[in-house]
Design a protein around this motif. Structure first.
Motif, PDB file in Angstrom:
ATOM      1  N   PRO A 184       0.826  -1.194   0.000  1.00  0.00           N
ATOM      2  CA  PRO A 184       0.000   0.000   0.000  1.00  0.00           C
ATOM      3  C   PRO A 184       0.867   1.252   0.000  1.00  0.00           C
ATOM      4  CG  PRO A 184      -0.119  -1.138   2.117  1.00  0.00           C
ATOM      5  CD  PRO A 184       0.691  -1.987   1.187  1.00  0.00           C
ATOM      6  N   THR A 185       0.386   2.253  -0.711  1.00  0.00           N
ATOM      7  CA  THR A 185       1.115   3.506  -0.750  1.00  0.00           C
ATOM      8  C   THR A 185       0.912   4.234   0.566  1.00  0.00           C
ATOM      9  OG1 THR A 185      -0.789   4.601  -1.721  1.00  0.00           O
ATOM     10  CG2 THR A 185       0.876   3.766  -3.246  1.00  0.00           C
ATOM     11  N   PRO A 186       1.902   5.021   0.987  1.00  0.00           N
ATOM     12  CA  PRO A 186       1.748   5.736   2.253  1.00  0.00           C
ATOM     13  C   PRO A 186       0.570   6.710   2.164  1.00  0.00           C
ATOM     14  CG  PRO A 186       3.816   6.310   1.163  1.00  0.00           C
ATOM     15  CD  PRO A 186       3.146   5.280   0.334  1.00  0.00           C
ATOM     16  N   SER A 187      -0.112   6.854   3.279  1.00  0.00           N
ATOM     17  CA  SER A 187      -1.279   7.715   3.260  1.00  0.00           C
ATOM     18  C   SER A 187      -0.861   9.163   3.156  1.00  0.00           C
ATOM     19  CB  SER A 187      -2.133   7.496   4.508  1.00  0.00           C
ATOM     20  OG  SER A 187      -1.414   7.886   5.652  1.00  0.00           O
ATOM     21  N   ARG A 188      -1.621   9.889   2.393  1.00  0.00           N
ATOM     22  CA  ARG A 188      -1.386  11.309   2.221  1.00  0.00           C
ATOM     23  C   ARG A 188      -2.126  12.014   3.333  1.00  0.00           C
ATOM     24  NH1 ARG A 188      -3.476  14.741  -2.937  1.00  0.00           N
ATOM     25  NH2 ARG A 188      -2.845  16.760  -2.155  1.00  0.00           N
ATOM     26  N   THR A 189      -1.489  12.936   3.985  1.00  0.00           N
ATOM     27  CA  THR A 189      -2.170  13.687   5.027  1.00  0.00           C
ATOM     28  C   THR A 189      -2.462  15.088   4.530  1.00  0.00           C
ATOM     29  OG1 THR A 189      -0.086  14.334   6.034  1.00  0.00           O
ATOM     30  CG2 THR A 189      -1.166  12.379   6.937  1.00  0.00           C
ATOM     31  N   PHE A 190      -3.531  15.627   5.013  1.00  0.00           N
ATOM     32  CA  PHE A 190      -3.993  16.944   4.628  1.00  0.00           C
ATOM     33  C   PHE A 190      -4.007  17.828   5.861  1.00  0.00           C
ATOM     34  CE2 PHE A 190      -5.641  13.881   1.665  1.00  0.00           C
ATOM     35  CZ  PHE A 190      -5.572  14.518   0.427  1.00  0.00           C
ATOM     36  N   GLY A 191      -4.079  19.123   5.648  1.00  0.00           N
ATOM     37  CA  GLY A 191      -4.230  20.035   6.769  1.00  0.00           C
ATOM     38  C   GLY A 191      -5.524  19.733   7.502  1.00  0.00           C
ATOM     39  N   GLU A 192      -5.607  20.089   8.766  1.00  0.00           N
ATOM     40  CA  GLU A 192      -6.790  19.742   9.556  1.00  0.00           C
ATOM     41  C   GLU A 192      -7.835  20.838   9.629  1.00  0.00           C
ATOM     42  OE1 GLU A 192      -5.778  18.061  13.333  1.00  0.00           O
ATOM     43  OE2 GLU A 192      -4.677  16.415  12.412  1.00  0.00           O
ATOM     44  N   VAL A 252     -20.610   7.711  -5.251  1.00  0.00           N
ATOM     45  CA  VAL A 252     -20.104   8.752  -4.355  1.00  0.00           C
ATOM     46  C   VAL A 252     -20.258  10.076  -5.087  1.00  0.00           C
ATOM     47  CG1 VAL A 252     -18.060   9.654  -3.188  1.00  0.00           C
ATOM     48  CG2 VAL A 252     -18.525   7.206  -3.165  1.00  0.00           C
ATOM     49  N   ARG A 253     -20.855  11.038  -4.394  1.00  0.00           N
ATOM     50  CA  ARG A 253     -21.088  12.345  -4.995  1.00  0.00           C
ATOM     51  C   ARG A 253     -19.772  12.920  -5.502  1.00  0.00           C
ATOM     52  NH1 ARG A 253     -24.154  16.321  -1.235  1.00  0.00           N
ATOM     53  NH2 ARG A 253     -22.089  17.155  -0.850  1.00  0.00           N
ATOM     54  N   ALA A 254     -19.814  13.572  -6.654  1.00  0.00           N
ATOM     55  CA  ALA A 254     -18.613  14.038  -7.351  1.00  0.00           C
ATOM     56  C   ALA A 254     -17.759  15.006  -6.534  1.00  0.00           C
ATOM     57  CB  ALA A 254     -19.001  14.678  -8.675  1.00  0.00           C
ATOM     58  N   ASP A 255     -18.355  15.777  -5.632  1.00  0.00           N
ATOM     59  CA  ASP A 255     -17.566  16.748  -4.861  1.00  0.00           C
ATOM     60  C   ASP A 255     -17.007  16.159  -3.572  1.00  0.00           C
ATOM     61  OD1 ASP A 255     -20.049  16.537  -3.674  1.00  0.00           O
ATOM     62  OD2 ASP A 255     -20.263  18.679  -3.268  1.00  0.00           O
ATOM     63  N   THR A 256     -17.107  14.848  -3.405  1.00  0.00           N
ATOM     64  CA  THR A 256     -16.534  14.154  -2.258  1.00  0.00           C
ATOM     65  C   THR A 256     -15.753  12.953  -2.783  1.00  0.00           C
ATOM     66  OG1 THR A 256     -18.468  12.730  -1.876  1.00  0.00           O
ATOM     67  CG2 THR A 256     -18.448  14.880  -0.779  1.00  0.00           C
ATOM     68  N   PRO A 257     -14.912  12.315  -2.001  1.00  0.00           N
ATOM     69  CA  PRO A 257     -14.567  12.540  -0.619  1.00  0.00           C
ATOM     70  C   PRO A 257     -13.791  13.852  -0.405  1.00  0.00           C
ATOM     71  CG  PRO A 257     -13.798  10.359  -1.334  1.00  0.00           C
ATOM     72  CD  PRO A 257     -14.285  11.099  -2.527  1.00  0.00           C
ATOM     73  N   LEU A 258     -13.980  14.386   0.804  1.00  0.00           N
ATOM     74  CA  LEU A 258     -13.219  15.533   1.273  1.00  0.00           C
ATOM     75  C   LEU A 258     -12.309  15.035   2.384  1.00  0.00           C
ATOM     76  CD1 LEU A 258     -16.090  18.172   1.454  1.00  0.00           C
ATOM     77  CD2 LEU A 258     -14.342  17.951  -0.317  1.00  0.00           C
ATOM     78  N   CYS A 259     -11.115  15.606   2.474  1.00  0.00           N
ATOM     79  CA  CYS A 259     -10.139  15.141   3.457  1.00  0.00           C
ATOM     80  C   CYS A 259      -9.668  16.270   4.364  1.00  0.00           C
ATOM     81  CB  CYS A 259      -8.906  14.569   2.753  1.00  0.00           C
ATOM     82  SG  CYS A 259      -9.216  13.017   1.904  1.00  0.00           S
ATOM     83  N   ALA A 260      -9.404  15.923   5.603  1.00  0.00           N
ATOM     84  CA  ALA A 260      -8.753  16.805   6.574  1.00  0.00           C
ATOM     85  C   ALA A 260      -7.965  15.900   7.508  1.00  0.00           C
ATOM     86  CB  ALA A 260      -9.773  17.636   7.349  1.00  0.00           C
ATOM     87  N   ILE A 301     -20.742  11.919  18.648  1.00  0.00           N
ATOM     88  CA  ILE A 301     -19.684  12.222  19.619  1.00  0.00           C
ATOM     89  C   ILE A 301     -18.287  11.931  19.070  1.00  0.00           C
ATOM     90  CG2 ILE A 301     -18.737  11.576  21.872  1.00  0.00           C
ATOM     91  CD1 ILE A 301     -21.655  11.375  22.841  1.00  0.00           C
ATOM     92  N   PRO A 302     -18.012  10.788  18.438  1.00  0.00           N
ATOM     93  CA  PRO A 302     -16.654  10.580  17.913  1.00  0.00           C
ATOM     94  C   PRO A 302     -16.231  11.658  16.902  1.00  0.00           C
ATOM     95  CG  PRO A 302     -17.831   8.497  17.938  1.00  0.00           C
ATOM     96  CD  PRO A 302     -18.832   9.574  18.270  1.00  0.00           C
ATOM     97  N   VAL A 303     -17.152  12.083  16.054  1.00  0.00           N
ATOM     98  CA  VAL A 303     -16.825  13.110  15.067  1.00  0.00           C
ATOM     99  C   VAL A 303     -16.602  14.450  15.766  1.00  0.00           C
ATOM    100  CG1 VAL A 303     -17.719  14.426  13.099  1.00  0.00           C
ATOM    101  CG2 VAL A 303     -17.967  11.933  13.158  1.00  0.00           C
ATOM    102  N   ARG A 304     -17.482  14.809  16.684  1.00  0.00           N
ATOM    103  CA  ARG A 304     -17.353  16.105  17.375  1.00  0.00           C
ATOM    104  C   ARG A 304     -16.117  16.177  18.262  1.00  0.00           C
ATOM    105  NH1 ARG A 304     -22.985  16.875  20.099  1.00  0.00           N
ATOM    106  NH2 ARG A 304     -22.871  14.636  19.999  1.00  0.00           N
ATOM    107  N   THR A 305     -15.680  15.065  18.824  1.00  0.00           N
ATOM    108  CA  THR A 305     -14.554  15.120  19.762  1.00  0.00           C
ATOM    109  C   THR A 305     -13.202  14.727  19.158  1.00  0.00           C
ATOM    110  OG1 THR A 305     -14.989  12.866  20.541  1.00  0.00           O
ATOM    111  CG2 THR A 305     -16.036  14.681  21.762  1.00  0.00           C
ATOM    112  N   SER A 306     -13.194  13.953  18.076  1.00  0.00           N
ATOM    113  CA  SER A 306     -11.921  13.440  17.553  1.00  0.00           C
ATOM    114  C   SER A 306     -11.573  13.885  16.137  1.00  0.00           C
ATOM    115  CB  SER A 306     -11.922  11.911  17.578  1.00  0.00           C
ATOM    116  OG  SER A 306     -12.093  11.450  18.902  1.00  0.00           O
ATOM    117  N   ALA A 307     -12.552  14.220  15.338  1.00  0.00           N
ATOM    118  CA  ALA A 307     -12.285  14.562  13.934  1.00  0.00           C
ATOM    119  C   ALA A 307     -11.587  15.910  13.818  1.00  0.00           C
ATOM    120  CB  ALA A 307     -13.592  14.584  13.148  1.00  0.00           C
ATOM    121  N   PRO A 308     -10.770  16.081  12.784  1.00  0.00           N
ATOM    122  CA  PRO A 308     -10.168  17.389  12.528  1.00  0.00           C
ATOM    123  C   PRO A 308     -11.258  18.436  12.268  1.00  0.00           C
ATOM    124  CG  PRO A 308      -9.172  15.690  11.147  1.00  0.00           C
ATOM    125  CD  PRO A 308     -10.351  15.071  11.818  1.00  0.00           C
TER     126      PRO A 308
END
Length: 176
Positions: A63-71, A105-113, A152-159
């Motif tokens: 697998p290729t290394p994951s690309r990280t994006f700004g948060e 999958v909708r054309a304007d997604t996925p979105l990454c942070a 709760i997981p999204v509100r407390t842990s997601a970028p």
């Protein structure tokens, strides 16, 4: 001390001082190589060891290394992960997406942070499904999926960028 004894002591001290100074000066000018010349390093005898060989590394097929994006903001993932990978994850998660359902999958997604992703999946005959995942494209982990993913997981842990699109925009078409 008599005067005649002082002279040899002074001489000895002067010789020692000169010897000490001479050892700190390095190679005398007449023994130095002229500027720009290349001198091979001396060998300490014949070497029986073969020269060192640096092996070339074969390309990795894993697998290729994951690309990280700004948060701070969610931005287009540029195909990492792909919509196909998101749909595959949903199909492999019990009860989320039936195997016979047509999904895109909708054309304007996925979105990454950061290492998180937000996608909107449309399924024929159903409301759009918001999907929050995290991890590298080859090893996505489902955080949550549904019509309201601001849990709760999204509100407390997601970028911050994922929280913004997941909690403020929702999956309605054209709002992300």
């Amino acid at each position: 001390m008599p005067a005649h004894a002082r002279v040899p002591l002074r001489t000895a001290a002067a010789v020692l001082a000169c010897a000490a100074l001479a050892t700190g000066c390095g190679v005398p000018p007449e023994l130095r190589d002229p500027p720009g010349s290349v001198v091979p390093s001396p060998q300490s005898g014949p070497s029986t060891a073969p020269p060192a060989v640096v092996p070339s590394m074969p390309p990795t097929l894993g697998p290729t290394p994951s690309r990280t994006f700004g948060e701070a903001q969610a931005v287009a993932c540029d195909g990492t992960p792909s919509g196909t990978q998101v749909i595959s994850l949903l199909r492999n998660t019990s009860g989320l997406l039936p195997s016979g359902a047509t999904a895109t999958v909708r054309a304007d997604t996925p979105l990454c942070a950061g290492t998180w992703q937000y996608s909107v999946v449309t399924v024929n005959g159903r409301d759009p499904l918001a999907v929050v995942t995290k991890g590298s494209p080859g090893a996505l982990t489902l955080v949550t999926a549904g019509t309201n993913v601001c849990n709760i997981p999204v509100r407390t842990s997601a970028p911050a960028g994922i929280r913004e699109v997941a909690c403020e925009s929702g999956p309605a078409p054209g709002t992300v």
